[in-house]
Motif scaffolding. Structure first.
Motif, PDB file in Angstrom:
ATOM      1  N   THR A   1     -24.295  49.817   9.031  1.00  0.00           N
ATOM      2  CA  THR A   1     -22.854  49.616   8.900  1.00  0.00           C
ATOM      3  C   THR A   1     -22.476  48.352   8.137  1.00  0.00           C
ATOM      4  N   SER A   2     -23.447  47.555   7.727  1.00  0.00           N
ATOM      5  CA  SER A   2     -23.153  46.246   7.136  1.00  0.00           C
ATOM      6  C   SER A   2     -22.362  46.305   5.837  1.00  0.00           C
ATOM      7  N   HIS A   3     -22.361  47.430   5.162  1.00  0.00           N
ATOM      8  CA  HIS A   3     -21.649  47.574   3.887  1.00  0.00           C
ATOM      9  C   HIS A   3     -20.167  47.928   4.060  1.00  0.00           C
ATOM     10  N   ILE A   4     -19.746  48.275   5.272  1.00  0.00           N
ATOM     11  CA  ILE A   4     -18.366  48.686   5.519  1.00  0.00           C
ATOM     12  C   ILE A   4     -17.476  47.443   5.588  1.00  0.00           C
ATOM     13  N   PRO A   5     -16.405  47.382   4.784  1.00  0.00           N
ATOM     14  CA  PRO A   5     -15.502  46.226   4.843  1.00  0.00           C
ATOM     15  C   PRO A   5     -14.809  46.130   6.201  1.00  0.00           C
ATOM     16  N   VAL A   6     -14.667  44.909   6.697  1.00  0.00           N
ATOM     17  CA  VAL A   6     -14.003  44.655   7.969  1.00  0.00           C
ATOM     18  C   VAL A   6     -12.804  43.741   7.729  1.00  0.00           C
ATOM     19  N   ILE A   7     -11.639  44.177   8.191  1.00  0.00           N
ATOM     20  CA  ILE A   7     -10.419  43.383   8.104  1.00  0.00           C
ATOM     21  C   ILE A   7     -10.003  43.031   9.523  1.00  0.00           C
ATOM     22  N   LEU A   8      -9.841  41.738   9.789  1.00  0.00           N
ATOM     23  CA  LEU A   8      -9.413  41.260  11.095  1.00  0.00           C
ATOM     24  C   LEU A   8      -7.917  40.959  11.057  1.00  0.00           C
ATOM     25  N   LEU A   9      -7.198  41.387  12.080  1.00  0.00           N
ATOM     26  CA  LEU A   9      -5.774  41.097  12.231  1.00  0.00           C
ATOM     27  C   LEU A   9      -5.588  40.170  13.423  1.00  0.00           C
ATOM     28  N   THR A  10      -4.676  39.215  13.302  1.00  0.00           N
ATOM     29  CA  THR A  10      -4.426  38.316  14.414  1.00  0.00           C
ATOM     30  C   THR A  10      -3.009  37.765  14.357  1.00  0.00           C
ATOM     31  N   ALA A  11      -2.473  37.458  15.524  1.00  0.00           N
ATOM     32  CA  ALA A  11      -1.177  36.801  15.614  1.00  0.00           C
ATOM     33  C   ALA A  11      -1.370  35.291  15.749  1.00  0.00           C
ATOM     34  N   ASN A  12      -2.597  34.878  15.994  1.00  0.00           N
ATOM     35  CA  ASN A  12      -2.917  33.469  16.194  1.00  0.00           C
ATOM     36  C   ASN A  12      -3.417  32.878  14.881  1.00  0.00           C
ATOM     37  N   SER A  13      -2.621  32.048  14.249  1.00  0.00           N
ATOM     38  CA  SER A  13      -3.004  31.468  12.953  1.00  0.00           C
ATOM     39  C   SER A  13      -3.819  30.194  13.127  1.00  0.00           C
ATOM     40  N   ASN A  14      -4.893  30.303  13.892  1.00  0.00           N
ATOM     41  CA  ASN A  14      -5.787  29.194  14.179  1.00  0.00           C
ATOM     42  C   ASN A  14      -6.870  29.144  13.098  1.00  0.00           C
ATOM     43  N   ILE A  15      -7.040  28.007  12.454  1.00  0.00           N
ATOM     44  CA  ILE A  15      -8.032  27.868  11.379  1.00  0.00           C
ATOM     45  C   ILE A  15      -9.450  28.118  11.892  1.00  0.00           C
ATOM     46  N   GLU A  16      -9.710  27.815  13.171  1.00  0.00           N
ATOM     47  CA  GLU A  16     -11.041  28.060  13.737  1.00  0.00           C
ATOM     48  C   GLU A  16     -11.356  29.553  13.766  1.00  0.00           C
ATOM     49  N   ASN A  17     -10.357  30.373  14.120  1.00  0.00           N
ATOM     50  CA  ASN A  17     -10.562  31.826  14.106  1.00  0.00           C
ATOM     51  C   ASN A  17     -10.834  32.321  12.696  1.00  0.00           C
ATOM     52  N   GLU A  18     -10.132  31.774  11.730  1.00  0.00           N
ATOM     53  CA  GLU A  18     -10.344  32.180  10.338  1.00  0.00           C
ATOM     54  C   GLU A  18     -11.763  31.825   9.898  1.00  0.00           C
ATOM     55  N   GLU A  19     -12.191  30.618  10.180  1.00  0.00           N
ATOM     56  CA  GLU A  19     -13.550  30.198   9.811  1.00  0.00           C
ATOM     57  C   GLU A  19     -14.609  31.051  10.501  1.00  0.00           C
ATOM     58  N   ARG A  20     -14.424  31.303  11.810  1.00  0.00           N
ATOM     59  CA  ARG A  20     -15.387  32.137  12.558  1.00  0.00           C
ATOM     60  C   ARG A  20     -15.445  33.541  11.996  1.00  0.00           C
ATOM     61  N   GLY A  21     -14.270  34.104  11.682  1.00  0.00           N
ATOM     62  CA  GLY A  21     -14.221  35.462  11.144  1.00  0.00           C
ATOM     63  C   GLY A  21     -14.991  35.595   9.846  1.00  0.00           C
ATOM     64  N   TYR A  22     -14.745  34.678   8.921  1.00  0.00           N
ATOM     65  CA  TYR A  22     -15.451  34.728   7.644  1.00  0.00           C
ATOM     66  C   TYR A  22     -16.935  34.423   7.810  1.00  0.00           C
ATOM     67  N   ARG A  23     -17.262  33.528   8.716  1.00  0.00           N
ATOM     68  CA  ARG A  23     -18.669  33.201   8.976  1.00  0.00           C
ATOM     69  C   ARG A  23     -19.433  34.420   9.496  1.00  0.00           C
ATOM     70  N   GLU A  24     -18.763  35.268  10.261  1.00  0.00           N
ATOM     71  CA  GLU A  24     -19.406  36.475  10.811  1.00  0.00           C
ATOM     72  C   GLU A  24     -19.347  37.660   9.849  1.00  0.00           C
ATOM     73  N   GLY A  25     -18.767  37.462   8.664  1.00  0.00           N
ATOM     74  CA  GLY A  25     -18.826  38.497   7.645  1.00  0.00           C
ATOM     75  C   GLY A  25     -17.546  39.265   7.398  1.00  0.00           C
ATOM     76  N   ALA A  26     -16.424  38.842   7.976  1.00  0.00           N
ATOM     77  CA  ALA A  26     -15.159  39.553   7.731  1.00  0.00           C
ATOM     78  C   ALA A  26     -14.825  39.508   6.242  1.00  0.00           C
ATOM     79  N   ASP A  27     -14.335  40.614   5.730  1.00  0.00           N
ATOM     80  CA  ASP A  27     -13.955  40.675   4.325  1.00  0.00           C
ATOM     81  C   ASP A  27     -12.544  40.156   4.100  1.00  0.00           C
ATOM     82  N   ALA A  28     -11.706  40.205   5.133  1.00  0.00           N
ATOM     83  CA  ALA A  28     -10.348  39.677   5.054  1.00  0.00           C
ATOM     84  C   ALA A  28      -9.850  39.395   6.460  1.00  0.00           C
ATOM     85  N   LEU A  29      -8.926  38.448   6.549  1.00  0.00           N
ATOM     86  CA  LEU A  29      -8.289  38.127   7.819  1.00  0.00           C
ATOM     87  C   LEU A  29      -6.801  37.979   7.538  1.00  0.00           C
ATOM     88  N   TYR A  30      -5.993  38.789   8.207  1.00  0.00           N
ATOM     89  CA  TYR A  30      -4.544  38.750   8.014  1.00  0.00           C
ATOM     90  C   TYR A  30      -3.887  38.233   9.276  1.00  0.00           C
TER      91      TYR A  30
END
Length: 79
Positions: free
Chosen positions: A37-66
């Motif tokens: 499944t590693s080739h499937i793009p992952v988009i994370l959605l969140t209401a919490n605009s915390n920079i730590e969540n953004e960094e963690r998401g991209y570090r774990e391979g998220a393709d986008a975070l909105y």
């Protein structure tokens, strides 16, 4: 957690950051660290605009975070 095989592979996975049982970042980690499944793009959605969540998401391979508070747009599904 019960594992299931998908009948049809998704083109993209859109998930919330906060979910019961497993958060979106952990789900992203599991998707991106699985050879099937590693080739499937992952988009994370969140209401919490915390920079730590953004960094963690991209570090774990998220393709986008909105951030829902800033996201205004439409998703189009192409067949």
């Amino acid at each position: 957690m019960k594992k299931r095989q998908l009948e049809k592979e998704p083109d993209v996975i859109i998930t919330d950051l906060m979910m019961p049982g497993i958060d979106g970042i952990e789900l992203c980690h599991r998707i991106k660290n699985n050879i099937n499944t590693s080739h499937i793009p992952v988009i994370l959605l969140t209401a919490n605009s915390n920079i730590e969540n953004e960094e963690r998401g991209y570090r774990e391979g998220a393709d986008a975070l909105y951030f829902r508070s800033r996201f205004i747009g439409t998703f189009y599904w192409l067949e």
